[in-house]
Scaffold this motif. Structure first.
Motif, PDB file in Angstrom:
ATOM      1  N   GLU A 192      -1.509  -0.667  -8.827  1.00  0.00           N
ATOM      2  CA  GLU A 192      -1.571  -1.363 -10.110  1.00  0.00           C
ATOM      3  C   GLU A 192      -1.625  -2.873  -9.930  1.00  0.00           C
ATOM      4  OE1 GLU A 192       2.007   0.188 -11.753  1.00  0.00           O
ATOM      5  OE2 GLU A 192       1.025   1.972 -12.536  1.00  0.00           O
ATOM      6  N   GLY A 193      -1.114  -3.356  -8.804  1.00  0.00           N
ATOM      7  CA  GLY A 193      -1.044  -4.792  -8.576  1.00  0.00           C
ATOM      8  C   GLY A 193      -2.252  -5.329  -7.846  1.00  0.00           C
ATOM      9  N   LYS A 194      -2.183  -6.624  -7.568  1.00  0.00           N
ATOM     10  CA  LYS A 194      -3.287  -7.290  -6.885  1.00  0.00           C
ATOM     11  C   LYS A 194      -2.862  -7.974  -5.584  1.00  0.00           C
ATOM     12  CE  LYS A 194      -5.925  -8.163 -11.109  1.00  0.00           C
ATOM     13  NZ  LYS A 194      -6.652  -6.943 -11.056  1.00  0.00           N
ATOM     14  N   THR A 195      -1.553  -8.249  -5.432  1.00  0.00           N
ATOM     15  CA  THR A 195      -1.091  -8.996  -4.262  1.00  0.00           C
ATOM     16  C   THR A 195       0.078  -8.288  -3.585  1.00  0.00           C
ATOM     17  OG1 THR A 195       0.418 -10.311  -5.630  1.00  0.00           O
ATOM     18  CG2 THR A 195      -1.797 -11.220  -5.230  1.00  0.00           C
ATOM     19  N   ILE A 196       0.215  -8.567  -2.281  1.00  0.00           N
ATOM     20  CA  ILE A 196       1.324  -8.002  -1.515  1.00  0.00           C
ATOM     21  C   ILE A 196       1.793  -9.022  -0.480  1.00  0.00           C
ATOM     22  CG2 ILE A 196      -0.202  -6.884   0.174  1.00  0.00           C
ATOM     23  CD1 ILE A 196       1.948  -4.569   0.176  1.00  0.00           C
ATOM     24  N   ASN A 197       3.101  -9.080  -0.290  1.00  0.00           N
ATOM     25  CA  ASN A 197       3.708  -9.911   0.739  1.00  0.00           C
ATOM     26  C   ASN A 197       4.329  -8.976   1.765  1.00  0.00           C
ATOM     27  OD1 ASN A 197       4.879 -11.881   2.279  1.00  0.00           O
ATOM     28  ND2 ASN A 197       6.233 -12.662   0.690  1.00  0.00           N
ATOM     29  N   ILE A 198       3.769  -8.972   2.972  1.00  0.00           N
ATOM     30  CA  ILE A 198       4.279  -8.125   4.056  1.00  0.00           C
ATOM     31  C   ILE A 198       4.941  -9.039   5.072  1.00  0.00           C
ATOM     32  CG2 ILE A 198       3.703  -6.440   5.831  1.00  0.00           C
ATOM     33  CD1 ILE A 198       1.197  -5.759   4.131  1.00  0.00           C
ATOM     34  N   SER A 219      -6.218  -2.163   4.331  1.00  0.00           N
ATOM     35  CA  SER A 219      -7.489  -1.440   4.428  1.00  0.00           C
ATOM     36  C   SER A 219      -7.608  -0.318   3.402  1.00  0.00           C
ATOM     37  CB  SER A 219      -7.668  -0.865   5.837  1.00  0.00           C
ATOM     38  OG  SER A 219      -6.761   0.194   6.064  1.00  0.00           O
ATOM     39  N   GLN A 220      -6.493   0.188   2.920  1.00  0.00           N
ATOM     40  CA  GLN A 220      -6.529   1.318   1.995  1.00  0.00           C
ATOM     41  C   GLN A 220      -6.325   0.932   0.535  1.00  0.00           C
ATOM     42  OE1 GLN A 220      -7.248   4.574   2.996  1.00  0.00           O
ATOM     43  NE2 GLN A 220      -7.757   3.461   4.848  1.00  0.00           N
ATOM     44  N   THR A 221      -5.900  -0.294   0.258  1.00  0.00           N
ATOM     45  CA  THR A 221      -5.554  -0.641  -1.118  1.00  0.00           C
ATOM     46  C   THR A 221      -6.409  -1.736  -1.739  1.00  0.00           C
ATOM     47  OG1 THR A 221      -3.950  -2.317  -0.434  1.00  0.00           O
ATOM     48  CG2 THR A 221      -3.125  -0.057  -0.744  1.00  0.00           C
ATOM     49  N   GLY A 222      -6.958  -2.618  -0.957  1.00  0.00           N
ATOM     50  CA  GLY A 222      -7.687  -3.747  -1.519  1.00  0.00           C
ATOM     51  C   GLY A 222      -6.775  -4.837  -2.051  1.00  0.00           C
ATOM     52  N   ASP A 268       2.992  -8.995  -6.248  1.00  0.00           N
ATOM     53  CA  ASP A 268       3.257  -7.771  -7.012  1.00  0.00           C
ATOM     54  C   ASP A 268       4.079  -6.775  -6.197  1.00  0.00           C
ATOM     55  OD1 ASP A 268       1.769  -8.718  -9.206  1.00  0.00           O
ATOM     56  OD2 ASP A 268      -0.099  -8.010  -8.303  1.00  0.00           O
ATOM     57  N   TYR A 269       3.815  -6.737  -4.893  1.00  0.00           N
ATOM     58  CA  TYR A 269       4.550  -5.848  -3.986  1.00  0.00           C
ATOM     59  C   TYR A 269       5.113  -6.681  -2.845  1.00  0.00           C
ATOM     60  CZ  TYR A 269       1.510  -2.456  -6.328  1.00  0.00           C
ATOM     61  OH  TYR A 269       0.834  -1.711  -7.261  1.00  0.00           O
TER      62      TYR A 269
END
Length: 166
Positions: free
Chosen positions: A30-36, A64-67, A77-78
């Motif tokens: 549902e989100g657009k960004t992620i901080n790993i 690679s799997q989520t965009g 977002d995550y």
């Protein structure tokens, strides 16, 4: 005949394209960004490349799997962070002569996942995977390969827990 085909599949296409949160991996995004974040090493045994290898495997699998777009800010977002809490070698196979035939490398990581769009999806969980290797081989000779294999399995587990909801 062609009109019948269009009338049958056009509504289906419209419904599926309007969802926007489904991917062919089964993931719900549902989100657009992620901080790993880079994994910390809290294990008793320290391998210099371990945390960077695991972080890269997790980052690669998710991106690679989520965009999702990777960011380094707190307003993603995550958010995924964690630590390696176990890196252990044990005997996993023994002959009749009480001699080891196989050894097992087990890696355990504690992961915290935060979903700012759906707080019910947040979790803090321990993931553990292992790989066996012949007792005739030294750990140093197979360590890089084992870490890569175990890292890929852990990345799959984390991805599935965070995004596939299995």
């Amino acid at each position: 005949m062609k009109r019948w085909f269009v009338f049958l599949f056009l509504p289906l296409f419209v419904v599926l394209s309007g969802c926007g949160v489904y991917s062919f991996t089964g993931a719900t995004i549902e989100g657009k960004t992620i901080n790993i974040h880079v994994m910390e090493n809290r294990a008793m045994n320290v391998v210099p490349s371990l945390t960077s290898t695991l972080t890269d495997k997790i980052r690669s699998r998710i991106l690679s799997q989520t965009g999702l777009a990777p960011v380094t800010t707190d307003n993603a977002d995550y958010d995924i962070s964690g630590a390696v809490t176990g890196y252990n070698v044990t005997v996993s196979g023994v002959q009749n002569t009480q001699q080891a035939t196989q050894n097992r490398l087990t890696i355990t990581i504690d992961v915290t996942f935060k979903n700012k769009l759906n707080e019910k999806a947040n979790f803090n969980q321990s993931f553990s995977r292992f790989a066996d290797f012949p007792a005739t081989s030294s750990l140093q000779s197979v360590e890089t390969s084992l870490i890569n294999d175990i890292g890929a399995q852990l990345a799959d587990d984390i991805f599935n827990k965070a995004f596939v909801n299995w």
